[in-house]
Design a protein around this motif. Sequence first.
Motif, PDB file in Angstrom:
ATOM      1  N   ARG A  10       0.855  -1.186   0.000  1.00  0.00           N
ATOM      2  CA  ARG A  10       0.000   0.000   0.000  1.00  0.00           C
ATOM      3  C   ARG A  10       0.884   1.227   0.000  1.00  0.00           C
ATOM      4  N   LEU A  11       0.625   2.146  -0.934  1.00  0.00           N
ATOM      5  CA  LEU A  11       1.396   3.372  -1.055  1.00  0.00           C
ATOM      6  C   LEU A  11       0.471   4.574  -1.022  1.00  0.00           C
ATOM      7  N   PRO A  12       0.942   5.683  -0.468  1.00  0.00           N
ATOM      8  CA  PRO A  12       0.167   6.916  -0.609  1.00  0.00           C
ATOM      9  C   PRO A  12       0.054   7.255  -2.105  1.00  0.00           C
ATOM     10  N   ALA A  13      -1.049   7.839  -2.492  1.00  0.00           N
ATOM     11  CA  ALA A  13      -1.312   8.119  -3.907  1.00  0.00           C
ATOM     12  C   ALA A  13      -0.215   8.975  -4.533  1.00  0.00           C
ATOM     13  N   ASP A  14       0.292   9.961  -3.800  1.00  0.00           N
ATOM     14  CA  ASP A  14       1.325  10.826  -4.377  1.00  0.00           C
ATOM     15  C   ASP A  14       2.629  10.070  -4.595  1.00  0.00           C
ATOM     16  N   GLU A  17       2.135   7.859  -7.694  1.00  0.00           N
ATOM     17  CA  GLU A  17       2.213   8.663  -8.921  1.00  0.00           C
ATOM     18  C   GLU A  17       3.667   9.001  -9.250  1.00  0.00           C
ATOM     19  N   TRP A  18       4.436   9.368  -8.237  1.00  0.00           N
ATOM     20  CA  TRP A  18       5.847   9.700  -8.442  1.00  0.00           C
ATOM     21  C   TRP A  18       6.616   8.481  -8.963  1.00  0.00           C
ATOM     22  N   LEU A  19       6.387   7.323  -8.342  1.00  0.00           N
ATOM     23  CA  LEU A  19       7.058   6.099  -8.781  1.00  0.00           C
ATOM     24  C   LEU A  19       6.680   5.721 -10.210  1.00  0.00           C
ATOM     25  N   VAL A  20       5.422   5.862 -10.540  1.00  0.00           N
ATOM     26  CA  VAL A  20       4.974   5.572 -11.911  1.00  0.00           C
ATOM     27  C   VAL A  20       5.707   6.479 -12.896  1.00  0.00           C
ATOM     28  N   ASN A  21       5.824   7.755 -12.567  1.00  0.00           N
ATOM     29  CA  ASN A  21       6.524   8.693 -13.449  1.00  0.00           C
ATOM     30  C   ASN A  21       8.012   8.360 -13.560  1.00  0.00           C
ATOM     31  N   GLN A  22       8.626   7.990 -12.452  1.00  0.00           N
ATOM     32  CA  GLN A  22      10.040   7.609 -12.467  1.00  0.00           C
ATOM     33  C   GLN A  22      10.238   6.351 -13.310  1.00  0.00           C
TER      34      GLN A  22
END
Length: 52
Positions: A10-14, A17-22
């Motif tokens: 479980r990850l915080p949404a922000d 999103e950051w990991l997806v972009n990276q």
Amino acid sequence: MDEEKRITLRLPADLHEWLVNQARSARRSLNSEIVYRLEVGRDATVADAESP
């Protein structure tokens, strides 16, 4: 990796999103990005522990 384990994470949404972009920037899957970052962190920790 000789053996793989599955986990639910479980990850915080922000952070997600950051990991997806990276991952996208590095042309990796989200899973590969998470594994890469964990391995880099582990290697840094081991190197710090081994230095005098």
